[in-house]
Structure formats: structure tokens, C-alpha cells
Design a protein around this motif. Structure first.
Motif, short mmCIF file in Angstrom:
data_model
loop_
_atom_site.label_atom_id
_atom_site.label_comp_id
_atom_site.label_asym_id
_atom_site.label_seq_id
_atom_site.Cartn_x
_atom_site.Cartn_y
_atom_site.Cartn_z
N THR A 4 0.41 -1.40 -0.11
CA THR A 4 0.30 -0.16 -0.26
C THR A 4 0.92 1.20 -0.02
N CYS A 5 2.23 0.95 0.26
CA CYS A 5 2.93 1.99 0.39
C CYS A 5 2.76 3.05 -1.35
N LEU A 6 2.90 4.31 -0.77
CA LEU A 6 2.67 4.80 -2.19
C LEU A 6 3.96 5.02 -3.30
N PHE A 7 5.07 5.09 -2.57
CA PHE A 7 6.35 4.67 -3.19
C PHE A 7 7.02 3.55 -3.92
N CYS A 8 6.45 2.45 -2.90
CA CYS A 8 6.51 1.72 -3.85
C CYS A 8 6.15 0.95 -4.46
N ARG A 9 4.17 1.53 -5.02
CA ARG A 9 4.02 1.56 -6.19
C ARG A 9 4.04 2.47 -7.06
N ILE A 10 4.99 2.87 -7.14
CA ILE A 10 5.46 4.13 -7.69
C ILE A 10 7.21 3.37 -8.51
N ALA A 11 7.37 2.68 -7.34
CA ALA A 11 9.11 2.24 -7.41
C ALA A 11 8.42 0.85 -8.99
N PRO A 44 14.25 4.10 -3.11
CA PRO A 44 14.76 2.39 -3.36
C PRO A 44 13.75 1.92 -3.56
N ARG A 45 14.13 1.29 -4.62
CA ARG A 45 13.25 0.25 -5.26
C ARG A 45 12.45 -0.82 -3.86
N GLU A 46 13.42 -0.73 -2.91
CA GLU A 46 12.92 -1.83 -1.73
C GLU A 46 12.56 -1.23 -1.17
N HIS A 47 11.12 -1.07 -0.31
CA HIS A 47 10.40 -0.38 0.69
C HIS A 47 11.64 -0.65 2.03
N PHE A 48 11.28 0.86 2.71
CA PHE A 48 11.83 1.07 3.51
C PHE A 48 11.80 2.07 4.88
N ASP A 49 10.78 1.89 6.15
CA ASP A 49 10.51 3.17 7.21
C ASP A 49 10.96 4.07 7.25
N SER A 50 12.22 4.20 7.04
CA SER A 50 13.20 5.45 6.48
C SER A 50 14.57 5.23 6.33
#
Length: 71
Positions: A4-11, A44-50
Motif C-alpha cells: 500500500t506504500c505510495l512510493f513502492c507503488r511508484i517504484a 529505493p525500489r525496496e521498501h524502507f520505513d525510514s
């Protein structure tokens, strides 16, 4: 969270965002609400919380190089 992360969906290319640059590990795109003439994000393409959760210095280096190249 990555689903559901917006940035992950963009990546992942799920949202139609024009990319300024991309590599196997990161992407760059313009901010939706720019605060400066050259306001863009490198993520990054990989999800990180911060940013503190990124333990791979080569990934941070790749992101910095991409930011330099796009700027």
C-alpha cells in the motif's frame, strides 16, 4: 506495508509517474508539489520505513549519484 506504500507503488510502475531516471535499485521523479524549480525525489525500489532503516551504504551512494545526475 509495501503493498500500500505510495512510493513502492511508484517504484513498481503501478502509478503513472514519469520517471526522470531509474536503475535496478532506485528511481527518480518530480515531486507532485514542488517547492523549488528542480524539486524531485529519489527513492529505493525496496521498501524502507525510514532512511535510518537503510543499512546498505552502496544503496545510499547509488541514490546520491542518481540525485546528482538528475540535478
Amino acid at each position: 506495508m509495501a503493498d500500500t506504500c505510495l512510493f513502492c507503488r511508484i517504484a513498481r510502475g503501478e502509478l503513472p509517474v514519469p520517471l526522470l531516471a531509474e536503475s535496478a535499485r532506485c528511481v527518480a521523479f518530480r515531486d507532485i508539489s514542488p517547492q523549488a524549480p528542480k524539486h524531485f525525489l529519489v527513492i529505493p525500489r525496496e521498501h524502507f520505513d525510514s532512511l535510518n532503516a537503510v543499512s546498505d551504504p552502496t544503496l545510499i551512494g547509488e541514490m546520491m549519484i542518481m540525485a546528482r545526475d538528475v540535478a
